[in-house]
Structure formats: structure tokens, C-alpha cells
Design a protein around this motif. Structure first.
Motif, PDB file in Angstrom:
ATOM      1  N   LEU A  58       0.877  -1.163   0.000  1.00  8.79           N
ATOM      2  CA  LEU A  58       0.000   0.000   0.000  1.00  8.79           C
ATOM      3  C   LEU A  58       0.916   1.214   0.000  1.00  8.79           C
ATOM      4  O   LEU A  58       1.753   1.362   0.889  1.00  8.79           O
ATOM      5  N   ARG A  59       0.767   2.066  -1.006  1.00  5.54           N
ATOM      6  CA  ARG A  59       1.583   3.278  -1.060  1.00  5.54           C
ATOM      7  C   ARG A  59       0.653   4.489  -1.038  1.00  5.54           C
ATOM      8  O   ARG A  59      -0.276   4.574  -1.834  1.00  5.54           O
ATOM      9  N   ILE A  60       0.929   5.391  -0.105  1.00  4.31           N
ATOM     10  CA  ILE A  60       0.180   6.642   0.003  1.00  4.31           C
ATOM     11  C   ILE A  60       1.212   7.751  -0.083  1.00  4.31           C
ATOM     12  O   ILE A  60       1.993   7.956   0.852  1.00  4.31           O
ATOM     13  N   GLY A  61       1.258   8.435  -1.222  1.00  4.35           N
ATOM     14  CA  GLY A  61       2.300   9.436  -1.423  1.00  4.35           C
ATOM     15  C   GLY A  61       3.657   8.761  -1.338  1.00  4.35           C
ATOM     16  O   GLY A  61       3.930   7.792  -2.030  1.00  4.35           O
ATOM     17  N   GLU A  62       4.511   9.264  -0.441  1.00  2.28           N
ATOM     18  CA  GLU A  62       5.866   8.719  -0.280  1.00  2.28           C
ATOM     19  C   GLU A  62       5.931   7.588   0.745  1.00  2.28           C
ATOM     20  O   GLU A  62       6.965   6.946   0.896  1.00  2.28           O
ATOM     21  N   ASP A  63       4.862   7.376   1.518  1.00  3.64           N
ATOM     22  CA  ASP A  63       4.851   6.343   2.556  1.00  3.64           C
ATOM     23  C   ASP A  63       4.315   5.034   1.997  1.00  3.64           C
ATOM     24  O   ASP A  63       3.476   5.028   1.097  1.00  3.64           O
ATOM     25  N   SER A  64       4.792   3.931   2.576  1.00  5.23           N
ATOM     26  CA  SER A  64       4.262   2.637   2.145  1.00  5.23           C
ATOM     27  C   SER A  64       4.194   1.681   3.323  1.00  5.23           C
ATOM     28  O   SER A  64       4.901   1.837   4.316  1.00  5.23           O
ATOM     29  N   ALA A  65       3.290   0.711   3.196  1.00  4.07           N
ATOM     30  CA  ALA A  65       3.085  -0.329   4.197  1.00  4.07           C
ATOM     31  C   ALA A  65       2.808  -1.624   3.448  1.00  4.07           C
ATOM     32  O   ALA A  65       2.421  -1.608   2.278  1.00  4.07           O
ATOM     33  N   VAL A  66       2.981  -2.749   4.131  1.00  2.00           N
ATOM     34  CA  VAL A  66       2.773  -4.061   3.522  1.00  2.00           C
ATOM     35  C   VAL A  66       1.418  -4.610   3.953  1.00  2.00           C
ATOM     36  O   VAL A  66       1.067  -4.565   5.138  1.00  2.00           O
ATOM     37  N   THR A  93      -4.734 -11.231  10.687  1.00  3.05           N
ATOM     38  CA  THR A  93      -6.145 -11.564  10.515  1.00  3.05           C
ATOM     39  C   THR A  93      -6.981 -10.296  10.614  1.00  3.05           C
ATOM     40  O   THR A  93      -6.850  -9.548  11.589  1.00  3.05           O
ATOM     41  N   ALA A  94      -7.839 -10.055   9.620  1.00  2.31           N
ATOM     42  CA  ALA A  94      -8.735  -8.901   9.667  1.00  2.31           C
ATOM     43  C   ALA A  94      -9.857  -9.194  10.667  1.00  2.31           C
ATOM     44  O   ALA A  94     -10.540 -10.208  10.538  1.00  2.31           O
ATOM     45  N   GLU A  95     -10.013  -8.334  11.664  1.00  2.00           N
ATOM     46  CA  GLU A  95     -11.064  -8.542  12.668  1.00  2.00           C
ATOM     47  C   GLU A  95     -12.450  -8.249  12.111  1.00  2.00           C
ATOM     48  O   GLU A  95     -13.426  -8.830  12.537  1.00  2.00           O
ATOM     49  N   ARG A  96     -12.517  -7.329  11.137  1.00  2.00           N
ATOM     50  CA  ARG A  96     -13.796  -6.983  10.516  1.00  2.00           C
ATOM     51  C   ARG A  96     -13.728  -7.325   9.036  1.00  2.00           C
ATOM     52  O   ARG A  96     -12.689  -7.169   8.403  1.00  2.00           O
ATOM     53  N   PRO A  97     -14.827  -7.795   8.467  1.00  2.00           N
ATOM     54  CA  PRO A  97     -14.794  -8.241   7.071  1.00  2.00           C
ATOM     55  C   PRO A  97     -14.469  -7.128   6.072  1.00  2.00           C
ATOM     56  O   PRO A  97     -13.964  -7.402   4.993  1.00  2.00           O
ATOM     57  N   GLY A  98     -14.721  -5.873   6.433  1.00  2.00           N
ATOM     58  CA  GLY A  98     -14.505  -4.771   5.492  1.00  2.00           C
ATOM     59  C   GLY A  98     -13.177  -4.059   5.638  1.00  2.00           C
ATOM     60  O   GLY A  98     -13.017  -2.959   5.123  1.00  2.00           O
ATOM     61  N   GLU A  99     -12.217  -4.670   6.334  1.00  2.00           N
ATOM     62  CA  GLU A  99     -10.954  -3.964   6.540  1.00  2.00           C
ATOM     63  C   GLU A  99      -9.778  -4.650   5.846  1.00  2.00           C
ATOM     64  O   GLU A  99      -9.800  -5.846   5.603  1.00  2.00           O
ATOM     65  N   ILE A 100      -8.792  -3.835   5.554  1.00  2.00           N
ATOM     66  CA  ILE A 100      -7.511  -4.314   5.074  1.00  2.00           C
ATOM     67  C   ILE A 100      -6.492  -3.940   6.145  1.00  2.00           C
ATOM     68  O   ILE A 100      -6.414  -2.777   6.559  1.00  2.00           O
ATOM     69  N   CYS A 101      -5.739  -4.920   6.611  1.00  2.00           N
ATOM     70  CA  CYS A 101      -4.700  -4.673   7.610  1.00  2.00           C
ATOM     71  C   CYS A 101      -3.361  -4.539   6.896  1.00  2.00           C
ATOM     72  O   CYS A 101      -3.078  -5.282   5.948  1.00  2.00           O
ATOM     73  N   VAL A 102      -2.565  -3.583   7.366  1.00  2.00           N
ATOM     74  CA  VAL A 102      -1.237  -3.364   6.801  1.00  2.00           C
ATOM     75  C   VAL A 102      -0.247  -3.172   7.945  1.00  2.00           C
ATOM     76  O   VAL A 102      -0.638  -2.964   9.099  1.00  2.00           O
TER      77      VAL A 102
END
Length: 125
Positions: A58-66, A93-102
Motif C-alpha cells: 500500500l503506497r500513500i504518497g511517499e509512505d508505504s506499508a505491507v 487476521t482482519a477482525e472486521r470483514p470490510g478492513e484491510i490490515c497493513v
């Protein structure tokens, strides 16, 4: 592979306080005002039907996460509504079905770099 590409159009008043807790909410332009105040509104440029794999970036501007987990309904919501909750907790593990964890990042620095025109992407590993 490019799973997703969108451009920030505006940032709601409550986004900074939510981000301090490690949570970022995205909604496509046109979200109702009560949702817009807690969300980053954006304009989708590209969206794949394929669900991002663990290890994607996941890249947001200059920052990134996996990407560490994708909830069971998260990608449908992204594709259909331009809506997703991103949790910077590094959970496997995603605790909620609508989330993406990074992976965890400096959310204060992330907020400082987000503005109208900033690109958000999810790229294949």
C-alpha cells in the motif's frame, strides 16, 4: 500488478484523530457529509477485480506499508463503493470483514503528507 490506484480529493476533519489510532477510512467522492468528515475522499483511477495478496504494498504518497490481511468483504466494497477501512496494526487476521490490515507506520507523518492530489496505490508484491 497494480491492484488499485486512486487520487485523494479531500480529507475530512476527523481523519487525523482516527489516524492517530492507526485507522484510515477511504470513501469515493460523493459520500454523505457524516461519512466525509471521517474519511479521505478520493477518485478511483484503476481497480482490479483481483484481491490483493498478502505482501502487496500500500503506497500513500511517499509512505508505504505491507498488506498483512484482507477482510472477506473488503475488496468488494473497494471495487463497488470505493470504500475501505485500512488498519495500520500489522495483524495477520482482519477482525472486521470490510478492513484491510497493513504493517505499522508513522501515522502522524502519513497524515502530514496526505493532501488533495496525493496518489494511493496497492501494488502487487
Amino acid at each position: 500488478m497494480n491492484y488499485y490506484r486512486t487520487v485523494i480529493s479531500s480529507i475530512g476533519e476527523e481523519v487525523q484523530s482516527l489516524l492517530e489510532g492507526g485507522v484510515l477510512i477511504l470513501y469515493a467522492d460523493g459520500a454523505p457529509p457524516e461519512l466525509a468528515e471521517v474519511s479521505v475522499l478520493h477518485r478511483v483511477q484503476e481497480a482490479s477485480r483481483d484481491v490483493p495478496r498478502i505482501g502487496s504494498v500500500l503506497r500513500i504518497g511517499e509512505d508505504s506499508a505491507v498488506v498483512t490481511a484482507v477482510g472477506s468483504s473488503a475488496w468488494n466494497k473497494v471495487s463497488e463503493l470505493g470504500h475501505v477501512v485500512i488498519n495500520f496494526n500489522g495483524s495477520q487476521t482482519a477482525e472486521r470483514p470490510g478492513e484491510i490490515c497493513v504493517s505499522e507506520i508513522d501515522c502522524g507523518r502519513l497524515f502530514d503528507c496526505m493532501k488533495s492530489g496525493t496518489v494511493i496505490e496497492i501494488l502487487g508484491a
